[in-house]
Design a protein around this motif. Structure first.
Motif, PDB file in Angstrom:
ATOM      1  N   ARG A   1      -2.320  -5.231  -7.046  1.00  0.00           N
ATOM      2  CA  ARG A   1      -1.795  -3.865  -7.015  1.00  0.00           C
ATOM      3  C   ARG A   1      -0.360  -3.806  -6.512  1.00  0.00           C
ATOM      4  O   ARG A   1      -0.058  -4.301  -5.428  1.00  0.00           O
ATOM      5  CB  ARG A   1      -2.709  -3.014  -6.113  1.00  0.00           C
ATOM      6  CG  ARG A   1      -2.417  -1.543  -6.137  1.00  0.00           C
ATOM      7  CD  ARG A   1      -3.328  -0.765  -5.211  1.00  0.00           C
ATOM      8  NE  ARG A   1      -2.987  -1.009  -3.806  1.00  0.00           N
ATOM      9  CZ  ARG A   1      -3.562  -0.369  -2.795  1.00  0.00           C
ATOM     10  NH1 ARG A   1      -4.549   0.506  -3.016  1.00  0.00           N
ATOM     11  NH2 ARG A   1      -3.188  -0.626  -1.560  1.00  0.00           N
TER      12      ARG A   1
ATOM     13  N   ASP B   1     -13.929  12.221  -1.808  1.00  0.00           N
ATOM     14  CA  ASP B   1     -12.919  11.440  -1.104  1.00  0.00           C
ATOM     15  C   ASP B   1     -11.598  11.971  -1.648  1.00  0.00           C
ATOM     16  O   ASP B   1     -11.203  11.637  -2.763  1.00  0.00           O
ATOM     17  CB  ASP B   1     -13.081   9.937  -1.399  1.00  0.00           C
ATOM     18  CG  ASP B   1     -11.982   9.135  -0.707  1.00  0.00           C
ATOM     19  OD1 ASP B   1     -12.162   7.917  -0.523  1.00  0.00           O
ATOM     20  OD2 ASP B   1     -10.939   9.725  -0.352  1.00  0.00           O
TER      21      ASP B   1
ATOM     22  N   GLY C   1      -8.532   7.950   7.323  1.00  0.00           N
ATOM     23  CA  GLY C   1      -9.685   8.159   6.458  1.00  0.00           C
ATOM     24  C   GLY C   1     -10.942   7.479   6.949  1.00  0.00           C
ATOM     25  O   GLY C   1     -12.031   8.053   6.946  1.00  0.00           O
ATOM     26  N   ARG C   2     -10.782   6.229   7.437  1.00  0.00           N
ATOM     27  CA  ARG C   2     -11.933   5.454   7.910  1.00  0.00           C
ATOM     28  C   ARG C   2     -12.669   6.203   9.012  1.00  0.00           C
ATOM     29  O   ARG C   2     -13.897   6.132   9.111  1.00  0.00           O
ATOM     30  CB  ARG C   2     -11.447   4.108   8.467  1.00  0.00           C
ATOM     31  CG  ARG C   2     -11.936   2.901   7.730  1.00  0.00           C
ATOM     32  CD  ARG C   2     -10.983   1.752   7.944  1.00  0.00           C
ATOM     33  NE  ARG C   2      -9.748   1.930   7.177  1.00  0.00           N
ATOM     34  CZ  ARG C   2      -8.803   0.999   7.119  1.00  0.00           C
ATOM     35  NH1 ARG C   2      -8.939  -0.131   7.753  1.00  0.00           N
ATOM     36  NH2 ARG C   2      -7.724   1.202   6.404  1.00  0.00           N
TER      37      ARG C   2
ATOM     38  N   THR D   1       0.834  -1.203   0.000  1.00  0.00           N
ATOM     39  CA  THR D   1       0.000   0.000   0.000  1.00  0.00           C
ATOM     40  C   THR D   1       0.868   1.252   0.000  1.00  0.00           C
ATOM     41  O   THR D   1       2.027   1.227   0.426  1.00  0.00           O
ATOM     42  CB  THR D   1      -0.909   0.034   1.252  1.00  0.00           C
ATOM     43  OG1 THR D   1      -1.671   1.245   1.242  1.00  0.00           O
ATOM     44  CG2 THR D   1      -0.099  -0.017   2.550  1.00  0.00           C
TER      45      THR D   1
ATOM     46  N   SER E   1      -7.890  10.636   3.831  1.00  0.00           N
ATOM     47  CA  SER E   1      -6.885   9.813   4.478  1.00  0.00           C
ATOM     48  C   SER E   1      -5.535  10.491   4.266  1.00  0.00           C
ATOM     49  O   SER E   1      -4.962  10.446   3.177  1.00  0.00           O
ATOM     50  CB  SER E   1      -6.842   8.412   3.861  1.00  0.00           C
ATOM     51  OG  SER E   1      -5.722   7.706   4.392  1.00  0.00           O
TER      52      SER E   1
HETATM   53  C1  LIG Z   1      -9.594   6.167  -1.792  1.00  0.00           C
HETATM   54  C2  LIG Z   1      -9.514   5.779  -0.352  1.00  0.00           C
HETATM   55  C3  LIG Z   1      -8.513   4.907   0.105  1.00  0.00           C
HETATM   56  O1  LIG Z   1      -7.596   4.436  -0.760  1.00  0.00           O
HETATM   57  C4  LIG Z   1      -8.474   4.548   1.488  1.00  0.00           C
HETATM   58  C5  LIG Z   1      -7.511   3.626   2.023  1.00  0.00           C
HETATM   59  N1  LIG Z   1      -6.689   3.036   1.180  1.00  0.00           N
HETATM   60  C6  LIG Z   1      -5.799   2.091   1.438  1.00  0.00           C
HETATM   61  C7  LIG Z   1      -5.650   1.407   2.784  1.00  0.00           C
HETATM   62  C8  LIG Z   1      -6.559   0.222   2.710  1.00  0.00           C
HETATM   63  C9  LIG Z   1      -7.858   0.366   3.157  1.00  0.00           C
HETATM   64  C10 LIG Z   1      -8.738  -0.696   3.041  1.00  0.00           C
HETATM   65  C11 LIG Z   1      -8.320  -1.889   2.446  1.00  0.00           C
HETATM   66  C12 LIG Z   1      -7.016  -2.008   2.001  1.00  0.00           C
HETATM   67  C13 LIG Z   1      -6.128  -0.943   2.113  1.00  0.00           C
HETATM   68  C14 LIG Z   1      -5.031   1.583   0.309  1.00  0.00           C
HETATM   69  O2  LIG Z   1      -4.128   0.773   0.511  1.00  0.00           O
HETATM   70  O3  LIG Z   1      -5.333   1.999  -0.848  1.00  0.00           O
HETATM   71  C15 LIG Z   1      -9.465   5.108   2.348  1.00  0.00           C
HETATM   72  C16 LIG Z   1      -9.526   4.770   3.825  1.00  0.00           C
HETATM   73  O4  LIG Z   1      -8.512   5.515   4.456  1.00  0.00           O
HETATM   74  P1  LIG Z   1      -7.729   4.921   5.725  1.00  0.00           P
HETATM   75  O5  LIG Z   1      -6.983   3.721   5.267  1.00  0.00           O
HETATM   76  O6  LIG Z   1      -6.835   6.056   6.170  1.00  0.00           O
HETATM   77  O7  LIG Z   1      -8.768   4.572   6.767  1.00  0.00           O
HETATM   78  C17 LIG Z   1     -10.418   5.965   1.836  1.00  0.00           C
HETATM   79  N2  LIG Z   1     -10.436   6.289   0.500  1.00  0.00           N
END
Ligand SMILES: CC1=C(O)/C(=C\N=C(/Cc2ccccc2)C(=O)O)C(COP(=O)(O)O)=CN1
Length: 456
Positions: free
Chosen positions: A404, A214, A99-100, A49, A254
């Motif tokens: 990814r 977002d 973000g969550r 990630t 986030s």
């Molecule tokens: C567009 C977008 C994101 O990409 C995002 C988090 N991405 C993540 C982290 C993640 C989250 C869930 C499953 C796997 C990996 C990413 O690996 O891509 C969040 C949540 O933010 P948060 O992780 O800070 O709670 C909101 N919107």
């Protein structure tokens, strides 16, 4: 040759540990063939990630020493508030731990059970909170976003006809807001154009419907607008970002992506009433409204990171790394989502393993095989991530079955990316031997984080 060498030099390094093939075979088995369950110490190049994995600058580290850890009224909160107001343009800010946290608060405050939330493709946690608050999510992204071979420059765009059709079907009063993601993670880090954002604003204004952005990778989105959209060439990132955000009523963020920090997030809105509700809810879930689950030092580092993310030489080198990896893979005809997006290369696992059915989990298989080959960690973004339909209990079957390769910001070098490309090629050359996986443990929520598999 590369016109975008990094505008920084390395001052601190963190040793990487290499492993043997038998160590990795054992590690991935103990992890149930789920890369989320690997130990970081067993990972060589970590492309799971870009969330929270960026390198901070010397100024951000210095900012950590300026943490005002007062429980209430921290200096760093006001610095963060004024920074977000300045660059994103929203009136009110509520800090959250990531973000969550913001998605939970917005969903609880704005959604009434039975509502409908349209958005440009789903994101796992975003949709989860919308459904948990009683809404039904509707994907209104353009069709091209679901086609890995389409070269549409703005695959993140919202299809206005799909949005209008939903309004006609359920009524505007059942749509608390449109959820507009920039960029669209699950589509391959694909941007939305300014023209589309403006058109969505005009359409929603005609029906009195809010738009919540977002904004997680909205600066990367601004970069693509400058690069690909007429009329925006050579404009500063900050100017493009400000205009883009002006077409929304607020945002969830986030900070762990664009803001170059390891933890942090926020909710912002121009709506006084919603602000009051969310500012009240934040003390239930995140701590006080002036820290939102972050230490003062985290808010300081995040405010500094906002400014650093808006530096064009930085952003050009950041996106340039993904384009560089894409060019390497392209030479070997390895299938991945095009055009190359903002934060990752998304390998097309269906095309990679044409002999596997989607229910044999091709993207999960590819992530496990890539790790076993080289210790490179990637993330499944296909049927496992899509989860089950709450009504039928059946697997959802997304058209995109992707693995990814997510590039953290300011962390890896070109030599690392060369190794990544070679390992992907090795897996591609051996694709016939892939056998697929079966689920042996499936948690109830967001199963992809903790599910366990075994080879078929
Ligand atoms: C567009 C977008 C994101 O990409 C995002 C988090 N991405 C993540 C982290 C993640 C989250 C869930 C499953 C796997 C990996 C990413 O690996 O891509 C969040 C949540 O933010 P948060 O992780 O800070 O709670 C909101 N919107």
């Amino acid at each position: 040759r590369r016109s975008w060498a990094e505008p920084y030099k390395i001052k601190v390094v963190e040793p990487l540990r290499t492993t043997t093939r038998e160590e990795r075979d054992r590690a991935i088995a103990e992890a149930g063939w789920n890369t989320f369950l690997l130990h970081s110490r067993d990972v060589y190049i970590d492309l799971l990630t870009d969330s929270g994995t960026s390198a901070m600058s010397d100024r951000q580290w210095a900012g950590m020493m300026l943490g005002d850890e007062a429980y209430a009224g921290s200096v760093n909160f006001y610095r963060l508030e004024e920074t977000v107001q300045k660059y994103y343009g929203y009136k009110h800010l509520v800090p959250t731990h990531q973000g969550r946290g913001a998605e939970n608060l917005l969903s609880q405050a704005a959604i009434t059970p039975g509502d409908h939330v349209p958005g440009n493709m789903y994101f796992t946690t975003t949709r989860f909170h919308q459904e948990k608050a009683g809404a039904t999510f509707h994907d209104v992204i353009i069709d091209e976003a679901h086609d890995t071979a389409s070269l549409h420059p703005f695959k993140g765009n919202i299809d206005l006809d799909k949005l209008q059709a939903l309004i006609d079907e359920v009524g505007a009063d059942k749509i608390p807001y449109v959820c507009m993601a920039a960029t669209v993670n699950m589509a391959g880090g694909q941007p939305i154009s300014m023209e589309n954002a403006r058109a969505v604003r005009e359409l929603t204004d005609r029906h009195g419907i809010k738009v919540y952005l977002d904004a997680t990778r909205a600066v990367e989105n601004a970069y693509f607008i400058i690069e690909r959209e007429a009329g925006y060439a050579d404009k500063p990132l900050a100017e493009v970002l400000a205009e883009f955000c002006s077409y929304s009523d607020g945002a969830t963020m986030s900070g762990k992506k664009d803001h170059l920090v390891n933890i942090g997030g926020w909710f912002a809105t121009n709506d006084d009433e919603l602000f009051e509700e969310v500012r009240n809810l934040v003390v239930v879930y995140e701590g006080l409204h002036t820290y939102g689950g972050m230490a003062g030092r985290d808010m300081e580092a995040m405010a500094i990171g906002v400014e650093e993310s808006l530096d064009m030489p930085y952003m050009r080198s950041r996106i340039g790394q993904i384009q560089y990896l894409g060019e390497l893979l392209e030479r070997w005809d390895i299938p991945f989502v095009k055009p190359v997006g903002g934060h990752a290369i998304f390998l097309d696992a269906r095309a990679f393993y044409p002999h596997l059915d989607q229910e044999q989990f091709p993207a999960q298989t590819l992530a496990a095989n890539l790790y076993a080959d080289s210790g490179i960690r990637s993330m499944e973004r296909g049927i496992v991530s899509a989860g089950r339909d709450p009504e039928t209990g059946e697997h959802r079957h997304p058209k995109l079955e992707l693995t990814r390769l997510t590039i953290p910001r300011r962390v890896y070098t070109q030599a690392h990316l060369d190794l990544v490309a070679e390992s992907v090629k090795a897996c591609f050359d051996a694709h016939d031997s892939a056998t697929g996986l079966r689920l042996v443990y499936e948690p109830k929520y967001l199963r992809f984080f903790q599910a366990r598999f075994e080879p078929l």
